[in-house]
Enzyme design. Structure first.
Site: not given
Ligand code: ARG
Length: 296
Positions: A84, A115, A165, A194, A290
């Site tokens: 990611d 991550r 998040r 997000h 993203c």
């Molecule tokens: N698979 C990643 C996650 O879930 C995707 C992130 C996408 N980024 C964003 N800024 N929305 O963390």
């Protein structure tokens, strides 16, 4: 300096310091991109289904689109084991303080264990360029950079999403760290995990949102600070990441291809849609916004 409701607001947008538009844009190369685990609902149906060649071609096209718009593009190599990391909006929050000789970044404290290790790679990129690097990690509050924290165009004012998040408590710290006012928005729908999935700032007066992702308090704050609020339809927002579009220059809007209704709304408001295909990245729950990081 953290505001949750319109009733608490004690300042005008126009009274805030001017913020220049960043001209540098960072991408992380996609050789290690994959859907290898599930940390958002979009990923569930796509584990192991990324077409690597298509993903590479889509990433090259995206980067070319930014070059074409006149931005200085930079590339950081992706790292093995971090599928990611290509979503390089998430590991930092770049900032610019008038009067400082060096711009800087605040490092994220990633929510997902998978991550967390990405952040050090971005830290090296920015510190080798003599950026001031500040950290919120020691506070143990989750923070996913510009996935959730988004600068109001042209003003020193920060929008902060929370709920999935990012922990709302981190914004008190960011407010004092950067001496900035933060307007916080609670996120309600796991598909819009997000802030950048449902809120796309276009210029100082205009924002594009998917209203279903916000509380009434949040919508009231958005309408208070933007004169024009473009509302995207649900299907284009949920399936095509219409609100993950990005406007780097107050005029062009880089957006996932096929957002027909959204494109008409953008044109009617005087913007120029620039369509790109990010379908391989949408499998992982991310699109244009993203996949890049603007910095000063
Ligand atoms: N698979 C990643 C996650 O879930 C995707 C992130 C996408 N980024 C964003 N800024 N929305 O963390």
């Amino acid at each position: 300096m953290v505001y949750k409701r319109v009733e608490e607001v004690d300042f005008d947008r126009a009274s805030l310091p001017h913020l220049p538009t960043p001209k540098n844009v960072l991408f992380t190369s996609p050789e290690h991109f994959d859907v290898a685990y599930v940390i958002n609902p979009h990923m569930a149906a796509h584990v192991g289904s990324v077409d690597t060649d298509v993903a590479r071609a889509q990433w090259e096209t995206l980067r070319a689109a930014y070059k074409e718009l006149g931005l200085n593009t930079h590339v950081l190599a992706g790292a093995a084991g971090y599928p990611d990391m290509v979503f390089c909006a998430n590991q930092t929050l770049p900032f610019y303080q008038n009067g400082d000789s060096n711009p800087g970044v605040v490092l994220s404290n990633m929510h997902a264990d998978q991550r967390k290790g990405e952040v050090a790679h971005l830290e090296s990129f920015f510190s080798s360029r003599r950026y001031t690097v500040k950290s919120v990690a020691r506070l143990a509050f989750d923070f996913e950079g510009m996935g959730d924290a988004i600068w109001h165009p042209a003003r020193k004012l920060l929008w902060g999403g929370y709920g999935f998040r990012t922990n709302i408590q981190v914004y008190e710290n960011i407010a004092s760290l950067l001496d900035v006012k933060v307007l916080v928005l609670e996120l309600l729908d796991p598909d819009f995990y997000h802030l950048d999935t449902c809120f796309s700032v276009l210029n100082e007066r205009t924002v594009m949102i998917y209203p279903g992702a916000f509380t009434q308090e949040g919508l009231d704050l958005i309408h208070h600070f933007f004169d024009h609020v473009i509302e995207c339809p649900e299907d284009e927002s949920r399936k095509l990441f219409a609100c993950n579009a990005h406007c780097p220059d107050q005029r062009h809007v880089v957006i996932q291809k096929g957002c027909t209704v959204t494109n008409e709304l953008l044109k009617a408001a005087g913007f120029v849609p620039v369509e790109v295909d990010t379908s391989e990245y949408i499998k992982a729950g991310g699109s244009v916004f993203c996949m890049k990081q603007m910095f000063w």
